[in-house]
Design a protein around this motif. Sequence first.
Motif, short mmCIF file in Angstrom:
data_model
loop_
_atom_site.label_atom_id
_atom_site.label_comp_id
_atom_site.label_asym_id
_atom_site.label_seq_id
_atom_site.Cartn_x
_atom_site.Cartn_y
_atom_site.Cartn_z
N ALA A 82 0.79 -1.05 -0.03
CA ALA A 82 -0.06 -0.04 0.00
C ALA A 82 0.91 1.13 0.03
CB ALA A 82 -0.86 -0.14 1.26
N PHE A 83 0.70 2.08 -0.90
CA PHE A 83 1.54 3.39 -1.05
C PHE A 83 1.15 4.41 -0.20
CE2 PHE A 83 3.28 0.38 -4.29
CZ PHE A 83 4.58 0.79 -4.30
N HIS A 84 -0.23 4.37 0.28
CA HIS A 84 -0.61 5.51 0.96
C HIS A 84 -1.31 4.86 2.39
CE1 HIS A 84 0.67 8.49 -1.59
NE2 HIS A 84 0.33 7.70 -2.43
N ASP A 85 -0.94 5.39 3.39
CA ASP A 85 -1.60 4.73 4.61
C ASP A 85 -3.01 4.94 4.65
OD1 ASP A 85 -0.93 3.69 7.28
OD2 ASP A 85 -2.20 5.29 7.74
N GLN A 98 0.48 -14.69 7.05
CA GLN A 98 0.65 -16.10 6.67
C GLN A 98 0.27 -16.22 5.39
OE1 GLN A 98 -0.44 -14.90 9.60
NE2 GLN A 98 -0.51 -16.63 10.99
N ASN A 99 -0.93 -15.96 4.85
CA ASN A 99 -1.41 -16.11 3.45
C ASN A 99 -0.97 -14.88 2.59
OD1 ASN A 99 -2.41 -18.47 4.51
ND2 ASN A 99 -4.47 -17.58 4.75
N MET A 100 -1.17 -13.80 3.27
CA MET A 100 -0.89 -12.39 2.47
C MET A 100 0.04 -11.63 3.26
SD MET A 100 -2.47 -10.73 0.26
CE MET A 100 -3.87 -11.25 -0.41
N MET A 101 0.98 -11.02 2.63
CA MET A 101 1.79 -10.18 3.42
C MET A 101 1.46 -8.85 2.86
SD MET A 101 5.64 -10.39 3.95
CE MET A 101 6.33 -9.00 4.72
N TYR A 102 1.68 -7.68 3.90
CA TYR A 102 1.23 -6.48 3.66
C TYR A 102 2.42 -5.40 4.10
CZ TYR A 102 -1.54 -2.17 4.53
OH TYR A 102 -1.90 -0.89 4.80
N ILE A 103 2.59 -4.60 3.18
CA ILE A 103 3.44 -3.48 3.43
C ILE A 103 2.89 -2.20 3.09
CG2 ILE A 103 5.73 -2.47 2.53
CD1 ILE A 103 7.16 -4.71 2.57
N SER A 104 3.26 -1.42 3.99
CA SER A 104 2.57 0.12 3.86
C SER A 104 3.81 0.91 4.03
CB SER A 104 1.86 0.61 5.13
OG SER A 104 1.48 1.81 5.23
N LEU A 105 3.79 1.94 3.03
CA LEU A 105 4.52 3.03 2.87
C LEU A 105 4.66 4.16 3.89
CD1 LEU A 105 5.95 1.56 0.60
CD2 LEU A 105 6.56 3.76 -0.38
N GLY A 106 5.17 4.76 4.73
CA GLY A 106 5.28 5.96 5.45
C GLY A 106 4.27 6.10 6.45
N ASN A 107 4.11 4.79 6.96
CA ASN A 107 3.14 5.04 8.37
C ASN A 107 3.59 4.20 9.44
OD1 ASN A 107 1.17 5.23 10.05
ND2 ASN A 107 0.16 3.40 9.10
N SER A 108 4.00 5.09 10.59
CA SER A 108 4.57 4.16 11.87
C SER A 108 3.16 4.05 12.41
CB SER A 108 5.47 5.27 12.50
OG SER A 108 5.14 6.30 12.44
N LEU A 109 2.27 4.74 12.66
CA LEU A 109 1.02 4.73 13.13
C LEU A 109 0.39 3.53 13.16
CD1 LEU A 109 -0.82 6.12 15.32
CD2 LEU A 109 -2.20 6.67 13.41
N PHE A 110 0.16 3.28 11.88
CA PHE A 110 -0.83 2.09 11.69
C PHE A 110 0.15 0.81 11.86
CE2 PHE A 110 -2.71 -1.32 9.21
CZ PHE A 110 -4.08 -0.96 9.22
N CYS A 111 1.33 0.96 11.49
CA CYS A 111 2.17 -0.08 11.67
C CYS A 111 2.19 -0.56 13.27
CB CYS A 111 3.57 0.26 11.12
SG CYS A 111 4.90 -0.81 11.56
N ARG A 112 2.32 0.27 13.92
CA ARG A 112 2.52 0.17 15.54
C ARG A 112 1.28 -0.65 16.30
NH1 ARG A 112 4.16 5.29 16.47
NH2 ARG A 112 2.62 5.36 18.09
N VAL A 113 0.30 -0.19 15.71
CA VAL A 113 -1.06 -0.75 16.18
C VAL A 113 -1.06 -2.09 15.92
CG1 VAL A 113 -3.80 -0.64 16.05
CG2 VAL A 113 -2.30 1.51 15.89
N ASN A 114 -0.70 -2.40 14.90
CA ASN A 114 -0.90 -3.94 14.17
C ASN A 114 0.51 -4.72 14.27
OD1 ASN A 114 -3.84 -4.08 12.86
ND2 ASN A 114 -2.87 -2.08 12.58
#
Lengths: 333, 333
Positions: free
Chosen positions: A247-250, A269-285
């Motif tokens: 995902a290129f935008h949070d 496991q089945n799906m990998m997900y990368i987000s650019l430029g977001n530490s917030l969302f990343c931290r929550v999950n």
Amino acid sequence: MKITIETVAKKAGVSTAAVSYVLSGKQKLSPEVTVKIKKAIEELGYKPNIIARNLASKKTWTVGFYTSSTKNIRGDVFFNPLLAGILDNLHQQKYQLHLYADYLNETDEDHPDLSLTQPIDGALIMNPRVNDVYLEYLKQQNIPFVVIGTPAEPEKVFYVDVDLTAASYIATKHLILKGHRNVLFILGPEDLMQTVHHTQGCKMAFDEMGWELSAESLVHLPMAEEESYEALKSIGEDIHKYSAIVAFHDIYSFGIMSFLKDNQISVPQNMMYISLGNSLFCRVNSPTITSIDLAPYDIGFQSAEMLVDIIEKRRMQPSHSIIPVNLIKRESA
Amino acid sequence: MKITIETVAKKAGVSTAAVSYVLSGKQKLSPEVTVKIKKAIEELGYKPNIIARNLASKKTWTVGFYTSSTKNIRGDVFFNPLLAGILDNLHQQKYQLHLYADYLNETDEDHPDLSLTQPIDGALIMNPRVNDVYLEYLKQQNIPFVVIGTPAEPEKVFYVDVDLTAASYIATKHLILKGHRNVLFILGPEDLMQTVHHTQGCKMAFDEMGWELSAESLVHLPMAEEESYEALKSIGEDIHKYSAIVAFHDIYSFGIMSFLKDNQISVPQNMMYISLGNSLFCRVNSPTITSIDLAPYDIGFQSAEMLVDIIEKRRMQPSHSIIPVNLIKRESA
DNA sequence: GTGAAAGCGCTAACAA
DNA sequence: TTGTTAGCGCTTTCAC
């Protein structure tokens, strides 16, 4: 009754020039006169009229920040630290901020009221379009500006950015190394320069493997929160072709997460997900997501720094700062 | 060479007044003259000098927004929709935004440079302190303003707010009805008016039950993200006395969540958690958290609306809008 | 060191 | 309808 510089001058028995000198400190006056004037200012509660000052001095100590649309701002976790960085630097340097949101896509006006733009010493402009009217205007009016994000013609312009191509390359490469080949890229609107850079990075990583990047794996979305859910839905069963998403935008994050959850696709496991430029969302999950830190505060701070340098002629030649990016791994063991 | 209104006037063979009239539309001129002037403007690429216009007309079409500190802005999900609401309304009404962050607690200056404040027609001021210098300044300078949040003397001032007391009452009551009696309240700094209102709401709910609200269950924290984790930690074993937490600012959320997780306290089985004014965090953790929607966009929109009304004298008497709050339940079944 | 006065570029009251 | 001109309040040059 209006208290002007003249009121003060009269009361202190001096000329307006003397008052102005005391205020600006640009010229030394005798101690007695200085004291007299300061007393008069104090007693009258005099506050200089900034507009008149601006007009006479041709300087506003104000910087304009052209940001994205309000729709975009609402859900953008990138925006806050960026703004904070800008404000902090400007405050240090005694400048102020005028904020312009982008209403260019609104139906009611096809030409922005650019003439309102003027009372600024310089401008910060975020994510310019491929042919940006604001940029053109600023150039034409000879207003110094710094682009946040990489502009169409980098060699002619001051800008600061993170290396988006690198970021997107890192993200893609990371997935490839994890064994993913069918990756879905959820990008922003095609007319944004950053989208161009994003795409380049993905392509580089794929090219390196000798793989083709298929057009249908690149989805372009408006910058609105709901879009991503619908976009994934419209892909339908084909979604199972993919084993990873970038995902290129949070702003797309929530839609993607909801979709994955609704369809019982577990991450990573089945799906990998990368987000650019977001530490917030990343931290929550934290346990399930990898993200890339685009250091928005630094970008804001740097861009303001550069702009003031230009305004005050400490920098003459077009140049740029590239803020480094980091991959933040948060995958479960 | 500088292109002024005079350049245009000369080229069109008319007076500067005529040009000004065409620009403002405040007076009708004959079609021929109008066309001639418009042509001259076009050909010369003339843009009016806004500063000069502001000085002469004593109107800037600009509103100042006094927000919180940049530290606060960085992690505040409330800020974005609030700002978006303000910008959207101002745009509708053809006003612009000047943004001031609060550096009052910074060590290097104990008195803000309020004189820089002037080129605005009015101001929006967020969460004023109990004795707010900005507020005093605006009053003294006769600059119209609207307070976002409830001020110390509500009857004398225009303001818009959510009913924070109600919100905090609803939150507390909700917990009480769930059977919680030992509730930990994590509040903001004591010198903020909103903290006062928050506390009132908790107290009301407890009073209703004939319960005492103990001082140690009210924790006051600076508005910084990390604080909440440390605060909980310092409570130590006593944490097990509590069965529920109310966080009054979303900024504390992450710290709280991390702490609960680190200490294997699951939400909501052993611990119930309510956050005020955050839909973002609430959504991410949807199954386990209850939150209260403080409708920040509406607050922003409303406050801007009110301010412009005052500036344009459509509203004369101090008044306020209270935006309703909703409890958003997200508990697992 | 201090003051007189000419701008800065535009608006708007008043005159024609 | 159109033009003249006196401000708006401050900065800054230049002469004293």
